[in-house]
Design a protein around this motif. Structure first.
Motif, PDB file in Angstrom:
ATOM      1  N   GLU A 167       0.831  -1.203   0.000  1.00 17.76           N
ATOM      2  CA  GLU A 167       0.000   0.000   0.000  1.00 17.76           C
ATOM      3  C   GLU A 167       0.868   1.256   0.000  1.00 17.76           C
ATOM      4  N   SER A 168       1.849   1.270   0.880  1.00 20.15           N
ATOM      5  CA  SER A 168       2.691   2.446   1.034  1.00 20.15           C
ATOM      6  C   SER A 168       3.547   2.699  -0.201  1.00 20.15           C
ATOM      7  N   LEU A 169       4.166   1.645  -0.751  1.00 20.66           N
ATOM      8  CA  LEU A 169       5.032   1.822  -1.907  1.00 20.66           C
ATOM      9  C   LEU A 169       4.253   2.372  -3.088  1.00 20.66           C
ATOM     10  N   ASP A 170       3.046   1.896  -3.293  1.00 23.16           N
ATOM     11  CA  ASP A 170       2.222   2.387  -4.392  1.00 23.16           C
ATOM     12  C   ASP A 170       2.009   3.896  -4.268  1.00 23.16           C
ATOM     13  N   VAL A 171       1.709   4.362  -3.062  1.00 27.35           N
ATOM     14  CA  VAL A 171       1.475   5.791  -2.832  1.00 27.35           C
ATOM     15  C   VAL A 171       2.755   6.586  -3.028  1.00 27.35           C
ATOM     16  N   ILE A 172       3.852   6.097  -2.475  1.00 27.23           N
ATOM     17  CA  ILE A 172       5.122   6.825  -2.559  1.00 27.23           C
ATOM     18  C   ILE A 172       5.549   7.008  -4.012  1.00 27.23           C
ATOM     19  N   LEU A 173       5.416   5.977  -4.811  1.00 29.92           N
ATOM     20  CA  LEU A 173       5.810   6.083  -6.222  1.00 29.92           C
ATOM     21  C   LEU A 173       4.921   7.070  -6.971  1.00 29.92           C
ATOM     22  N   ARG A 174       3.658   7.111  -6.640  1.00 26.17           N
ATOM     23  CA  ARG A 174       2.765   8.086  -7.261  1.00 26.17           C
ATOM     24  C   ARG A 174       3.156   9.507  -6.879  1.00 26.17           C
ATOM     25  N   LEU A 175       3.534   9.694  -5.627  1.00 25.44           N
ATOM     26  CA  LEU A 175       3.976  11.019  -5.181  1.00 25.44           C
ATOM     27  C   LEU A 175       5.269  11.428  -5.885  1.00 25.44           C
ATOM     28  N   PHE A 176       6.201  10.483  -6.033  1.00 22.45           N
ATOM     29  CA  PHE A 176       7.440  10.779  -6.772  1.00 22.45           C
ATOM     30  C   PHE A 176       7.144  11.256  -8.194  1.00 22.45           C
ATOM     31  N   ARG A 177       6.089  10.706  -8.797  1.00 23.05           N
ATOM     32  CA  ARG A 177       5.740  11.076 -10.170  1.00 23.05           C
ATOM     33  C   ARG A 177       5.004  12.410 -10.254  1.00 23.05           C
ATOM     34  N   GLY A 178       4.784  13.047  -9.120  1.00 19.15           N
ATOM     35  CA  GLY A 178       4.114  14.341  -9.101  1.00 19.15           C
ATOM     36  C   GLY A 178       2.607  14.264  -9.030  1.00 19.15           C
ATOM     37  N   GLU A 179       2.061  13.080  -8.729  1.00 19.39           N
ATOM     38  CA  GLU A 179       0.613  12.933  -8.657  1.00 19.39           C
ATOM     39  C   GLU A 179       0.068  13.477  -7.340  1.00 19.39           C
ATOM     40  N   LYS A 180      -1.185  13.840  -7.361  1.00 20.81           N
ATOM     41  CA  LYS A 180      -1.915  14.227  -6.148  1.00 20.81           C
ATOM     42  C   LYS A 180      -2.673  13.000  -5.658  1.00 20.81           C
ATOM     43  N   VAL A 181      -2.491  12.653  -4.377  1.00 18.84           N
ATOM     44  CA  VAL A 181      -3.022  11.398  -3.848  1.00 18.84           C
ATOM     45  C   VAL A 181      -4.037  11.666  -2.745  1.00 18.84           C
ATOM     46  N   THR A 182      -5.204  11.105  -2.912  1.00 13.35           N
ATOM     47  CA  THR A 182      -6.204  11.062  -1.840  1.00 13.35           C
ATOM     48  C   THR A 182      -6.493   9.599  -1.574  1.00 13.35           C
ATOM     49  N   GLU A 183      -6.179   9.134  -0.380  1.00 16.85           N
ATOM     50  CA  GLU A 183      -6.353   7.713  -0.071  1.00 16.85           C
ATOM     51  C   GLU A 183      -6.399   7.528   1.440  1.00 16.85           C
ATOM     52  N   LYS A 184      -7.376   6.773   1.900  1.00 13.79           N
ATOM     53  CA  LYS A 184      -7.512   6.498   3.324  1.00 13.79           C
ATOM     54  C   LYS A 184      -7.486   5.000   3.556  1.00 13.79           C
ATOM     55  N   THR A 185      -6.641   4.560   4.479  1.00 14.31           N
ATOM     56  CA  THR A 185      -6.593   3.165   4.891  1.00 14.31           C
ATOM     57  C   THR A 185      -6.759   3.118   6.409  1.00 14.31           C
ATOM     58  N   ASP A 186      -6.555   1.939   6.995  1.00 12.73           N
ATOM     59  CA  ASP A 186      -6.680   1.837   8.446  1.00 12.73           C
ATOM     60  C   ASP A 186      -5.434   2.349   9.172  1.00 12.73           C
ATOM     61  N   TRP A 187      -4.433   2.859   8.410  1.00 14.30           N
ATOM     62  CA  TRP A 187      -3.233   3.357   9.100  1.00 14.30           C
ATOM     63  C   TRP A 187      -2.684   4.669   8.546  1.00 14.30           C
ATOM     64  N   TYR A 188      -3.254   5.217   7.472  1.00 14.85           N
ATOM     65  CA  TYR A 188      -2.921   6.573   7.044  1.00 14.85           C
ATOM     66  C   TYR A 188      -4.109   7.167   6.313  1.00 14.85           C
ATOM     67  N   ASP A 189      -4.124   8.495   6.263  1.00 14.17           N
ATOM     68  CA  ASP A 189      -5.208   9.226   5.618  1.00 14.17           C
ATOM     69  C   ASP A 189      -4.592  10.399   4.858  1.00 14.17           C
ATOM     70  N   LEU A 190      -4.531  10.289   3.517  1.00 12.98           N
ATOM     71  CA  LEU A 190      -3.960  11.344   2.692  1.00 12.98           C
ATOM     72  C   LEU A 190      -5.080  12.072   1.958  1.00 12.98           C
ATOM     73  N   ARG A 191      -5.024  13.401   1.987  1.00 14.52           N
ATOM     74  CA  ARG A 191      -6.083  14.219   1.384  1.00 14.52           C
ATOM     75  C   ARG A 191      -5.437  15.234   0.438  1.00 14.52           C
ATOM     76  N   ASP A 192      -5.578  14.989  -0.840  1.00 13.44           N
ATOM     77  CA  ASP A 192      -4.953  15.843  -1.858  1.00 13.44           C
ATOM     78  C   ASP A 192      -3.469  16.048  -1.552  1.00 13.44           C
ATOM     79  N   ALA A 193      -2.802  14.984  -1.195  1.00 11.41           N
ATOM     80  CA  ALA A 193      -1.387  15.064  -0.841  1.00 11.41           C
ATOM     81  C   ALA A 193      -0.536  15.116  -2.111  1.00 11.41           C
ATOM     82  N   GLU A 194       0.362  16.068  -2.187  1.00  7.26           N
ATOM     83  CA  GLU A 194       1.303  16.161  -3.295  1.00  7.26           C
ATOM     84  C   GLU A 194       2.596  16.788  -2.798  1.00  7.26           C
ATOM     85  N   LEU A 195       3.688  16.373  -3.369  1.00  7.99           N
ATOM     86  CA  LEU A 195       4.995  16.865  -2.942  1.00  7.99           C
ATOM     87  C   LEU A 195       5.212  18.288  -3.434  1.00  7.99           C
ATOM     88  N   GLN A 196       5.725  19.142  -2.551  1.00 10.19           N
ATOM     89  CA  GLN A 196       6.055  20.500  -2.975  1.00 10.19           C
ATOM     90  C   GLN A 196       7.387  20.547  -3.727  1.00 10.19           C
TER      91      GLN A 196
END
Length: 389
Positions: A137-166
């Motif tokens: 789960e985590s690796l999928d999100v991290i790679l998307r963030l590296f690519r400059g994507e905006k990520v919204t995803e909630k699981t039982d251990w993290y909650d990302l809301r329009d997260a994107e790297l500055q």
């Protein structure tokens, strides 16, 4: 224009694993000195791990070690080997790696794993059983963030809301997953398009799984339109080298037994008496589980891995206090002097030139002798002419 092929790379995979009873503050300094030493010797990579219990592997943040090592080295690449990503919010991991990528001017490598010690997870309220699924789960999100994507995803251990790297990555740095015995590692490498570090490559059971792991990696990658590359495959294996096998055996009496006993408590291992050292070394050297001996033995071990796997891109030594600090440094020197050149191709043209000279017998010496004699006779004649005038 390309003048050379891509040679095999060499590095170290450091827990780091330190003998109990040693000064931990000094151990951090010696870890960094080892990386400086490897940089001077021409090694390509150094990977540093993350652990939070056990009292043996005391680096809690590989990112801090990478940052410190980057200021003391010139060319060696520095990797997190590994960050246990189920323990961290994926957004924060991505930000720290991108910052390191910029700070090291592209020398960072990003290695991930599920976490090794059960207590590490339990102390933060997690079940170790969930680590592998959370890693995916985590690796999928991290790679998307590296690519400059905006990520919204909630699981039982993290909650990302329009997260994107500055800040986006400085370089196209290596991303790799760790593989032990199960198909989890090669599956993830194929699924996410990463490299892989096989940390059980020399284990008598693990070595027989190498070809199968490559098949899984290649199949998973092909199903997603990707290509698995052998240059992205790293093998890790333990070695301690000395000028003679007898000396290498004497060196590892420093810490091998206690450290391997510890590792057997955290990794599934057949019942073994680690304190009958001579018997253990005999078995390891015979099976290829480890090399405790000479550079010649190390070369044979690496060739064995090439033959078993079909080929790979990098060989990583296991960073461990089997021997004391000076003997450990000498082992790395011997590896750089007498092992690495046999697999990088740097010796090929030199050997060809050497054998051409030797095969000609003493022709060069005879020509040199004739030239010296001719010059001496010419000089004598010139001097005589001067005196006569």
């Amino acid at each position: 224009m390309k003048f050379t092929n891509s040679p095999m790379r060499f590095g170290i995979f450091m827990g780091p694993v330190h003998k109990p009873g040693l000064n931990p503050t000094l151990s951090f300094e010696q870890d960094l000195q080892i990386i400086e030493h490897l940089d001077r010797l021409g090694f390509d990579e150094a990977w540093l791990g993350e652990h939070h219990s056990g009292g043996i592997e005391t680096v809690g943040s590989p990112e801090l070690m990478v940052a410190a090592a980057s200021q003391r080295t010139k060319r060696i690449k520095l990797g997190t080997g590994v960050i246990s990503i189920p323990y961290h919010n994926p957004f924060m991991v991505a930000e720290r790696i991108v910052q390191l990528d910029h700070m090291t001017r592209g020398r960072v490598m990003f290695g991930v794993g599920p976490g090794q010690l059960a207590q590490d997870a339990e102390m933060i309220g997690q079940s170790p059983v969930d680590n592998r699924s959370r890693q995916h789960e985590s690796l999928d999100v991290i790679l998307r963030l590296f690519r400059g994507e905006k990520v919204t995803e909630k699981t039982d251990w993290y909650d990302l809301r329009d997260a994107e790297l500055q800040l986006l990555p400085y370089s196209d740095f290596d991303v790799t997953v760790v593989s032990v015995m199960s198909p989890s590692g090669p599956q993830a490498a194929g699924k996410y398009g990463t490299g892989m570090i096989s940390v059980a490559a020399t284990d008598p059971v693990g070595v027989e799984k190498l070809a199968g792991h490559w098949d899984i990696w290649e199949t998973e990658a092909r199903a997603r339109g990707r290509e698995a590359r052998r240059s992205d495959w790293r093998m890790m294996g333990p070695m301690h080298l000395a000028e003679t096998e007898e000396k290498a055996r004497a060196d590892v009496r420093h810490g091998l037994s206690v450290l391997e006993d510890y590792r057997a408590h955290i990794n599934p291992t057949p019942p073994t008496d680690f304190y009958d050292l001579d018997k253990l070394i005999d078995e390891w050297n015979a099976s290829g589980a480890a090399v405790i001996g000479t550079p010649e033995m190390a070369r044979k071990q690496i060739q064995r891995l090439i033959d078993k796997s079909g080929g790979f891109g990098a060989y990583l030594l296991m960073g461990v206090d089997w021997a004391n600090f000076p003997a450990t440094l000498r082992s790395y020197e011997l590896f750089a002097e007498e092992v690495i050149p046999h697999f990088t191709g740097v010796l090929d043209s030199m050997d060809k030139s050497y054998h051409r000279t030797m095969d000609e017998g003493f022709r060069s010496a005879d020509v040199a002798g004739q030239a010296q004699k001719a010059f001496a006779e010419k000089y004598s004649a010139e001097r005589l002419a001067v005196v006569s005038s």
